[in-house]
Design a protein around this motif. Structure first.
Motif, mmCIF file in Angstrom:
data_model
loop_
_atom_site.group_PDB
_atom_site.id
_atom_site.type_symbol
_atom_site.label_atom_id
_atom_site.label_comp_id
_atom_site.label_asym_id
_atom_site.label_seq_id
_atom_site.Cartn_x
_atom_site.Cartn_y
_atom_site.Cartn_z
ATOM 1 N N UNK A 225 -8.861 7.933 -7.179
ATOM 2 C CA UNK A 225 -10.011 7.514 -6.386
ATOM 3 C C UNK A 225 -9.586 7.305 -4.937
ATOM 4 N N UNK A 226 -10.247 7.987 -4.006
ATOM 5 C CA UNK A 226 -9.859 7.921 -2.595
ATOM 6 C C UNK A 226 -10.031 6.527 -2.018
ATOM 7 N N UNK A 227 -11.087 5.844 -2.420
ATOM 8 C CA UNK A 227 -11.322 4.489 -1.916
ATOM 9 C C UNK A 227 -10.230 3.546 -2.386
ATOM 10 N N UNK A 228 -9.881 3.627 -3.682
ATOM 11 C CA UNK A 228 -8.805 2.782 -4.201
ATOM 12 C C UNK A 228 -7.492 3.090 -3.489
ATOM 13 N N UNK A 229 -7.281 4.365 -3.203
ATOM 14 C CA UNK A 229 -6.055 4.793 -2.542
ATOM 15 C C UNK A 229 -5.951 4.174 -1.149
ATOM 16 N N UNK A 230 -7.040 4.184 -0.412
ATOM 17 C CA UNK A 230 -7.046 3.615 0.939
ATOM 18 C C UNK A 230 -6.693 2.134 0.904
ATOM 19 N N UNK A 231 -7.351 1.383 0.052
ATOM 20 C CA UNK A 231 -7.115 -0.064 0.015
ATOM 21 C C UNK A 231 -5.724 -0.378 -0.537
ATOM 22 N N UNK A 232 -5.222 0.463 -1.443
ATOM 23 C CA UNK A 232 -3.869 0.250 -1.959
ATOM 24 C C UNK A 232 -2.845 0.440 -0.844
ATOM 25 N N UNK A 233 -3.021 1.488 -0.041
ATOM 26 C CA UNK A 233 -2.113 1.726 1.084
ATOM 27 C C UNK A 233 -2.132 0.553 2.049
ATOM 28 N N UNK A 234 -3.318 0.070 2.381
ATOM 29 C CA UNK A 234 -3.449 -1.045 3.314
ATOM 30 C C UNK A 234 -2.779 -2.307 2.776
ATOM 31 N N UNK A 235 -3.041 -2.638 1.526
ATOM 32 C CA UNK A 235 -2.535 -3.895 0.954
ATOM 33 C C UNK A 235 -1.024 -3.839 0.754
ATOM 34 N N UNK A 236 -0.526 -2.733 0.195
ATOM 35 C CA UNK A 236 0.918 -2.603 -0.033
ATOM 36 C C UNK A 236 1.671 -2.626 1.293
ATOM 37 N N UNK A 237 1.175 -1.896 2.285
ATOM 38 C CA UNK A 237 1.839 -1.852 3.593
ATOM 39 C C UNK A 237 1.833 -3.225 4.257
ATOM 40 N N UNK A 238 0.697 -3.917 4.198
ATOM 41 C CA UNK A 238 0.606 -5.257 4.798
ATOM 42 C C UNK A 238 1.556 -6.229 4.108
ATOM 43 N N UNK A 239 1.672 -6.114 2.789
ATOM 44 C CA UNK A 239 2.566 -7.010 2.045
ATOM 45 C C UNK A 239 4.021 -6.787 2.454
ATOM 46 N N UNK A 240 4.405 -5.519 2.609
ATOM 47 C CA UNK A 240 5.778 -5.223 3.051
ATOM 48 C C UNK A 240 5.969 -5.670 4.493
ATOM 49 N N UNK A 241 4.949 -5.431 5.333
ATOM 50 C CA UNK A 241 5.026 -5.796 6.741
ATOM 51 C C UNK A 241 5.125 -7.281 6.992
ATOM 52 N N UNK A 242 4.780 -8.105 6.000
ATOM 53 C CA UNK A 242 4.902 -9.554 6.150
ATOM 54 C C UNK A 242 6.358 -9.995 6.192
ATOM 55 N N UNK A 243 7.254 -9.171 5.648
ATOM 56 C CA UNK A 243 8.659 -9.571 5.551
ATOM 57 C C UNK A 243 9.618 -8.591 6.224
ATOM 58 N N UNK A 244 9.164 -7.359 6.455
ATOM 59 C CA UNK A 244 9.995 -6.342 7.101
ATOM 60 C C UNK A 244 9.337 -5.978 8.434
ATOM 61 N N UNK A 245 10.134 -5.609 9.426
ATOM 62 C CA UNK A 245 9.558 -5.240 10.720
ATOM 63 C C UNK A 245 8.521 -4.138 10.546
#
Length: 618
Positions: free
Chosen positions: A86-106
């Motif tokens: 699902x393209x919509x699920x894919x978009x939100x997954x990318x956003x959430x996973x990236x933001x979660x990593x970005x909270x601790x990594x530059x």
């Protein structure tokens, strides 16, 4: 000062028009500032020695290794399964996973790690990668607002507060702000990415001709059906003999395609695989894996006579095809031309193995496939030969274009082949790099961690060669960032940045705390378009604090406006390294960032002007 501002304005206009490459524009601006004496040569070239630029270069190499080893494809496949296509699920997954990593990594490291994964995922889902890459860059910055260490401006306002004796912010004090901007970001980016980031064409403006993939060729010619793999055991009489001496074709009707040597155990991270074409003079050794094609009954008799064992390969362990892998050896199709001297001659007379060191493993003729007794087959005009050999030798076939035409570009296909047996090693190096960047008790600077990881990727064989590693670096992005970084020095040196910031704060400060809050956010956002976000925060933080003290209000919301304005800089490709990292991969223009990033900045600013006073009262 005014000359510097004029140069900056002209640069921005040239970026917006997009008629001249962005890195050339940045270099011209840099040279002009040197010629008029605003910057010394040392100041002008300081960007090329910046830790940010060095880190970006190293991260391109690390990201290239993640892609080259197939690790990106493995991770993206897992994410695709979770998204269920699902393209919509894919978009939100990318956003959430990236933001979660970005909270601790530059945010730079986050984008470099995720970029090859997102490109692979978009290809698998048959989506335009541009729909996901800009949201990826923005999500890394949004995620930086979740924790104290997420982005440098957060640490800057922390230092400003503690230096003036105010209570320091806790590690998760940023979480409410970060969650708010993340929700706003996803709500704004989802429709904008669908409306404004679609229909990107290739650089030449066309999609190009469709070339069959290697796996498609394997399936089309049904190579797996008649392919067998056997390992030379200690009990086998084959060790020490040549392929020609065994006379396998005449005795069993089998063709030996390749001999593979795998060093170290299957579970070893330092596994290496060597593929060799089965030339007549090839000497077989104990442990070699022999690929033969022909009738299954003949293959079983061959294995029994020589006491061979069924073999599994690195490709199986990495989830590859049960047929052939293409690390050193590849395949391609060639079409026999009407004027070729090979027409009406047997394939054995063409002597392709002797002249080019390649095997012909199949013939396609008017929709039919000839796979047996190839040596006796007479060639006809229009025959398509499936050939196997080293990538360089296949590419050499293109030199005889009076006889045949090579379909596709073999060397380009070779560059797409993944060294999947190196994926565990690439994952280990990447995780070690992240650990060094995240944990303070490891006394290694982030730029050092990236350099170590980049060199280890090359030395451990995660690339076919050193040249492949260099090719992963996007030099246009590197030069763009390095050439624009000294612009902040010019603005500070001439007093232009100080004049702008003081004027804006003075203008809004007299109207009350809320207009002052808005003024600080707007001023910081404007400066962050042309100055690095860390420099902008360092410049604006003391001004915001002193303005709050002068008005007799809490400095906390004002300083949060500074870190938001500095970190939420999306309207320019050179505002932050993540924006620049995805520019070429997504084929974005300067105006794409303005069309998508500017509305996002405005939306976040409008929402946070209402939320900040609630979270941190005046």
């Amino acid at each position: 000062m005014y000359i510097t501002l004029i140069i900056l304005a002209i640069t921005a206009i040239l970026f917006a028009t997009g008629k001249i490459r962005s890195d050339i524009v940045a270099l011209c601006a840099l040279i002009t500032l040197m010629l008029i004496g605003v910057l010394t040569p040392e100041e002008a070239l300081s960007g090329f020695s910046s830790t940010v630029v060095i880190m970006m270069t190293g991260l391109f190499v690390v990201g290239g290794a993640v892609l080259q080893t197939g690790l990106a494809k493995m991770i993206s496949s897992r994410m695709m399964k979770l998204a269920k296509g699902n393209e919509t699920r894919l978009f939100f997954m990318v956003m959430i996973v990236t933001a979660a990593i970005g909270a601790f990594v530059s945010n730079t490291g986050t984008v470099a790690l995720m970029l090859p994964i997102i490109v692979s995922m978009a290809a698998e889902a048959r989506l335009n990668a541009s729909r996901l890459l800009m949201p990826l860059a923005f999500a890394s910055s949004l995620g930086g607002m979740l924790t104290l260490i997420g982005t440098p401006p957060n640490l800057v306002i922390q230092d400003t507060l503690t230096a003036e004796g105010y209570e320091p912010l806790s590690f998760f004090a940023f979480m409410p702000v970060g969650l708010t901007v993340l929700v706003v970001g996803m709500a704004v980016l989802f429709p904008l990415s669908r409306l404004l980031l679609t229909g990107k064409k290739d650089k030449d403006g066309t999609k190009g001709a469709r070339v069959k993939t290697l796996r498609e060729l394997v399936k089309e010619y049904r190579l797996a059906d008649n392919l067998a793999r056997y390992a030379v055991t200690p009990a086998s009489a084959m060790a020490g003999k040549t392929v020609a001496g065994l006379d396998i074709y005449n005795r069993y009707g089998l063709t030996v395609l390749e001999v593979r040597r795998e060093q170290n155990s299957r579970k070893s991270l330092l596994k290496s695989v060597e593929q060799k074409l089965a030339a007549p003079s090839t000497v077989l050794r104990e442990g070699d894996i022999i690929y033969v094609t022909g009738k299954k009954e003949a293959a079983r008799k061959f294995a029994h006579d020589f006491k061979l064992a069924n073999a599994a390969t690195a490709g199986d362990a990495a989830g590859g095809s049960n047929a052939l892998d293409f690390y050193d050896l590849g395949m391609a199709e060639i079409v026999i031309l009407p004027a070729s001297r090979l027409i009406d001659r047997q394939l054995r007379e063409a002597a392709l193995r002797a002249k080019y060191s390649i095997n012909v493993i199949g013939i396609r003729r008017r929709g039919e496939y000839i796979m047996d007794n190839l040596a006796e087959a007479k060639l006809r005009s229009g025959d398509v030969l499936l050939v196997q050999g080293t990538w360089e030798n296949i590419a050499r076939l293109g030199n005889d274009e009076d006889r045949w035409v090579v379909l596709g570009q073999p060397l380009e296909e070779a560059a797409k082949v993944t060294l999947d047996y190196k994926a565990p090693l690439a994952a280990a190096i990447m995780l070690a790099m992240v650990a060094m960047m995240v944990f303070d008790f490891i006394p290694v600077a982030p730029v050092t961690a990236v350099m170590i990881a980049g060199v280890m990727m090359v030395l451990s064989g995660c690339f076919k060669n050193v040249e492949s590693a260099y090719k992963t670096i996007n030099w246009e992005s590197i030069v763009l960032i390095a050439a624009m970084m000294p612009m902040s020095v010019a603005l500070e040196k001439t007093g232009a940045s100080a004049l702008i910031s003081h004027s804006m704060v003075s203008l809004f400060g007299s109207a009350g705390p809320l207009p002052l809050l808005a003024g600080i956010y707007i001023t910081t956002s404007l400066l962050s378009l042309f100055i690095s976000n860390t420099t902008t925060a360092v410049l604006m933080a003391p001004i915001a604090l002193s303005s709050a003290v002068e008005l007799g209000v809490s400095p906390y919301p004002m300083l949060f406006a500074v870190t938001l304005g500095a970190s939420m800089c999306f309207a320019s490709p050179f505002s932050t390294p993540p924006n620049a990292l995805v520019m070429q991969a997504g084929r974005y223009s300067f105006m794409d960032y303005v069309r998508v990033g500017l509305p996002l900045q405005i939306a976040i600013g409008a929402v946070m002007m209402l939320v900040l006073p609630l979270l941190f009262p005046f």
